[in-house]
Structures are given as C-alpha cells and as structure tokens.
Scaffold this motif. Structure first.
Motif, PDB file in Angstrom:
ATOM      1  N   THR A 163     -31.657 -70.230 -73.776  1.00  0.00           N
ATOM      2  CA  THR A 163     -32.707 -71.346 -74.135  1.00  0.00           C
ATOM      3  C   THR A 163     -32.901 -71.358 -75.635  1.00  0.00           C
ATOM      4  O   THR A 163     -32.664 -70.313 -76.458  1.00  0.00           O
ATOM      5  CB  THR A 163     -33.989 -70.702 -73.406  1.00  0.00           C
ATOM      6  OG1 THR A 163     -35.097 -71.686 -73.722  1.00  0.00           O
ATOM      7  CG2 THR A 163     -34.513 -69.536 -74.027  1.00  0.00           C
ATOM      8  N   THR A 179     -36.276 -75.741 -72.096  1.00  0.00           N
ATOM      9  CA  THR A 179     -34.958 -75.919 -71.317  1.00  0.00           C
ATOM     10  C   THR A 179     -34.529 -74.277 -71.108  1.00  0.00           C
ATOM     11  O   THR A 179     -34.188 -73.368 -71.977  1.00  0.00           O
ATOM     12  CB  THR A 179     -34.128 -76.393 -71.628  1.00  0.00           C
ATOM     13  OG1 THR A 179     -33.467 -76.358 -72.992  1.00  0.00           O
ATOM     14  CG2 THR A 179     -34.600 -78.017 -72.009  1.00  0.00           C
ATOM     15  N   GLY A 182     -30.070 -75.834 -69.846  1.00  0.00           N
ATOM     16  CA  GLY A 182     -30.000 -77.158 -70.019  1.00  0.00           C
ATOM     17  C   GLY A 182     -30.867 -77.874 -69.004  1.00  0.00           C
ATOM     18  O   GLY A 182     -30.937 -79.084 -68.974  1.00  0.00           O
ATOM     19  N   VAL A 183     -31.647 -77.090 -68.460  1.00  0.00           N
ATOM     20  CA  VAL A 183     -32.614 -77.775 -67.583  1.00  0.00           C
ATOM     21  C   VAL A 183     -34.173 -77.465 -67.987  1.00  0.00           C
ATOM     22  O   VAL A 183     -34.430 -76.472 -68.394  1.00  0.00           O
ATOM     23  CB  VAL A 183     -32.260 -77.486 -66.009  1.00  0.00           C
ATOM     24  CG1 VAL A 183     -31.037 -78.056 -65.759  1.00  0.00           C
ATOM     25  CG2 VAL A 183     -32.690 -76.158 -65.761  1.00  0.00           C
ATOM     26  N   PRO A 184     -35.332 -78.436 -67.778  1.00  0.00           N
ATOM     27  CA  PRO A 184     -36.338 -78.089 -68.075  1.00  0.00           C
ATOM     28  C   PRO A 184     -37.102 -77.027 -67.201  1.00  0.00           C
ATOM     29  O   PRO A 184     -36.821 -76.809 -65.789  1.00  0.00           O
ATOM     30  CB  PRO A 184     -37.305 -79.303 -67.748  1.00  0.00           C
ATOM     31  CG  PRO A 184     -36.227 -80.442 -67.393  1.00  0.00           C
ATOM     32  CD  PRO A 184     -34.711 -79.937 -67.035  1.00  0.00           C
ATOM     33  N   LEU A 202     -39.253 -74.029 -62.108  1.00  0.00           N
ATOM     34  CA  LEU A 202     -38.231 -75.102 -62.205  1.00  0.00           C
ATOM     35  C   LEU A 202     -37.959 -75.927 -61.092  1.00  0.00           C
ATOM     36  O   LEU A 202     -38.501 -75.445 -59.932  1.00  0.00           O
ATOM     37  CB  LEU A 202     -36.989 -74.778 -62.795  1.00  0.00           C
ATOM     38  CG  LEU A 202     -36.124 -73.359 -62.228  1.00  0.00           C
ATOM     39  CD1 LEU A 202     -35.306 -73.609 -61.460  1.00  0.00           C
ATOM     40  CD2 LEU A 202     -36.035 -72.379 -63.164  1.00  0.00           C
ATOM     41  N   HIS A 206     -32.450 -77.428 -59.376  1.00  0.00           N
ATOM     42  CA  HIS A 206     -31.928 -76.510 -60.505  1.00  0.00           C
ATOM     43  C   HIS A 206     -31.773 -75.084 -60.479  1.00  0.00           C
ATOM     44  O   HIS A 206     -31.226 -74.421 -61.328  1.00  0.00           O
ATOM     45  CB  HIS A 206     -32.808 -77.051 -61.864  1.00  0.00           C
ATOM     46  CG  HIS A 206     -32.919 -78.176 -62.273  1.00  0.00           C
ATOM     47  ND1 HIS A 206     -33.853 -78.801 -62.838  1.00  0.00           N
ATOM     48  CD2 HIS A 206     -31.928 -79.305 -62.144  1.00  0.00           C
ATOM     49  CE1 HIS A 206     -33.678 -80.324 -63.252  1.00  0.00           C
ATOM     50  NE2 HIS A 206     -32.518 -80.606 -62.709  1.00  0.00           N
TER      51      HIS A 206
END
Length: 371
Positions: A163, A179, A182-184, A202, A206
């Motif tokens: 992150t 993130t 790579g994902v929120p 999340l 994901h």
C-alpha cells in the motif's frame, strides 16, 4: 428456514489450505489450519492472517446520522473525528448489553457500525427501529464487504509492501481509505489480538487476491493463516471481552467493568440512559461482581460456566478459560464478588468436576505487548 451456513469469499481458499472449518454464528469459518499454538505464537512474534468476513457491517448515513447514533448507542459519537473509530456498545432500555461495537466515521455524514457476527441482525434491527424520526438511513452492508485482518508485530512491514497509504501516520483506532495490492480498501488500525495490526475492509471479489498478496509479502517474517481458535486465546490473554461470555443482555456496561464507554455528558437522551444512571449509582455504592483474571496453580483448564469458590462458598463464575500459549499455564476470566477480586487474593479456587483447583487472582490483561 434454511440452516445452510453462509460462506465467505475466501471459503474455497481456506479449504485449499486444509483448514478445519466450523459453524460460527451461521457462517462456515476456519477454526484452525494446523496447530492452534503455532498460529497463536505467530501472531505474538511475527504475524497472522485472519478472515473476519462474518462480522456485521452496517452503514448509517444522512444529515442526522450522528444524532441517531448518539441516541441509539451509549457512546458520544459526535466527538469521533473523520477517519477515526470508537469502541462503544448498544444497550437495551433496561441497560443490558445487546452488543459491543466499533463505529468508524467514514465522512462528514457517513458512519460504519461493525457488530459481532452473532448479533449483527439484532443490532441492525435495533438501529432501524431507533432511526424513526431521524433524517438518516440505516443500510445492511454485510454482503458489501470482505474483512481481512493482519495482526502481529510484523504486520506494519508486511502491509507497507502492498500500500501507499501512510501507515506510520495511522493511529490506533483510526481508518483511512487507500489501496492494498492495487484494490480499494478501508485500512483500519484495529484488532482483537492484543497486538498491533490492521483490518482491511474490501469488496468480496478482491478478497482472494489481497489474501494471497499478503501471504507472499509476509512469507519471510513468519506470517501464517490463523483461525478463530487462536483468535480466542489471543483476545483472552489481552483481557478483551467476548459477547456471550463477558458481555450479555443480563449485564450492563457497569457490571462488566466497562462503564467508561457510557457517556452521560452527551446532549440529549439515549436508549437505556435512565437504567444506566441507576446502574452507575449501584456500582458506586454496592460494587457488583468484578471481572478479574485467574491463573492456575496446576494444569487443569477452567471453562465457561464453572464456579469460582472460596472458603467453601461460591463467589463467582468463569466466563472464558483456556491454556495460555504465551504464559504457559491455564488462565481464565471470571466475575467474582468484590471481596475476592483484588489481585493477589489467596484461597480462591475453581470447581472443576467436583475438585476445587487452586487459582490466583491477577489484574487484567494477562498479556500486554511492548510498545
């Protein structure tokens, strides 16, 4: 009515890792992957990875969201800053504890209430009922989130690899959007183990990718997957209450030694105020049974519901007990009469199948991490 347990987004992954699964609050959850002791010790010395997707996320939004929460809960939610979190409780009109909660302030008029899995529907129903007359919406978001926790002294270093969020600036009981792999995610510095760590909210789709990325990032520093069994011994060592054991509807926060979460100074009424004011007064004049720690002199393990005895009389009851991997001896939490609650009190025992096993009274928590 279907009795099929619910599955988290990580269910197939847990099974591929050889997890022993168990039904918990209507969910199929990993109890352990291998040795409970190894999983416990990994969290104390390195890091552990937990699937907590069974927890209940409830979003409260709208112009009067905070007014609703101040009315519905015992804490002063109006003093929670943006990006911060607060431990609190929701009580019945008679002061009995419905659940203990964490409330995250996500924005100016947006809050997330996280309830225990076993009480999520009860808390949701209570918040919906109590929202009448407030310009606020209560939304069931349990299906909108997966929740992964990475806990232990190595957890900051592991998460930093994945992150760009400012983890060094993230305080305990705070959360920030960022993130991860790579994902929120909402990254919260919270946990239930007594160690430093993070809880990552999340999207369910994901979850598997983030779990695998964390596993890879922590491979060199002892990160291993951990189940609910070691989560219980970790929280017990840290003196953290578990709903259904240390907290129930028959106890008020003052009975549980957690009266500090009740904020009478906040403006306006709140559910249970009158009963809790009376409970606070009783606690001052006639202290109720007190929650204490007990450490065994021998090797027999106490379990919830066993009686605490002294001088041939029953003076309390065990609420949680287990062998402590960190201390190397059996430990328990118990509610005992005030006369026997002082640390160092002698002559206290636990009735284990008719034998009064000797225990010593200690202050909680049993374990406190080095800062």
């Amino acid at each position: 009515m279907s009795t099929t347990p619910r599955l988290t987004a990580l269910d197939a992954l847990h099974r591929s890792l050889g997890a022993t699964m168990t039904d918990f609050a209507g969910w199929d959850m990993p109890l352990r992957y291998g040795s409970e002791r190894d999983e416990h010790n990994a969290v104390r010395t390195g890091a552990g990875l937990f699937d907590l997707s069974h927890m209940g996320e409830i979003t409260v939004t709208g112009p009067q969201a905070v007014d609703l929460l101040d009315y519905a809960l015992v804490g002063n939610i109006s003093t929670v800053g943006n990006g911060r979190a607060r431990y609190t409780m929701i009580c019945q009109e008679d002061g009995g504890i419905l659940d203990d909660l964490i409330v995250y302030r996500l924005g100016e008029t947006e809050y997330m209430v996280v309830a225990n899995a076993s009480n999520a529907q009860t808390v949701l129903d209570a918040l919906v009922a109590r929202s009448e007359g407030f310009d606020a919406e209560v939304r069931d978001d349990r299906d909108a989130y997966a929740l992964i926790a990475v806990q232990g002294p190595e957890s900051p270093g592991i998460l930093k690899q994945l992150t760009d969020a400012d983890l060094d600036g993230l305080k305990y009981y705070a959360g920030l959007p960022g993130t991860v792999a790579g994902v929120p995610a909402l990254i919260a510095r919270t946990g239930y183990t007594g160690e430093d760590g993070f809880e990552l909210f999340l999207k369910p789709e994901h979850a598997e990718g983030v779990w695998k990325a964390l596993t890879e990032a922590g491979a060199g520093v002892g990160l291993i997957p951990c189940g609910l069994s070691c989560r219980d011994t970790l929280r017990l060592e840290a003196g953290m209450p578990l709903y259904g054991h240390e907290l129930t509807t028959s106890l008020t926060p003052f009975d549980a030694g957690l009266g500090r979460v009740v904020k009478f100074e906040k403006p306006g009424d709140f559910v249970g105020r009158k009963a809790l004011e009376a409970a606070a007064e009783r606690a001052e004049t006639a202290p109720p049974r007190k929650l204490v720690g007990l450490v065994a002199e021998g090797r027999r393990v106490p379990r919830a519901g066993m009686r605490v005895v002294a001088g041939g009389e029953v003076v309390g009851e065990i609420t949680s007990g287990a062998p402590s991997p960190t201390l190397g001896e059996p430990i328990a939490m118990a509610y005992v009469d005030a006369a026997h609650a002082a640390p160092g009190t002698e002559g206290v025992g636990v009735d284990i199948r008719g034998t009064h096993e000797p225990y010593r009274v200690v202050a909680l928590p049993f374990y406190k991490r080095q800062k």
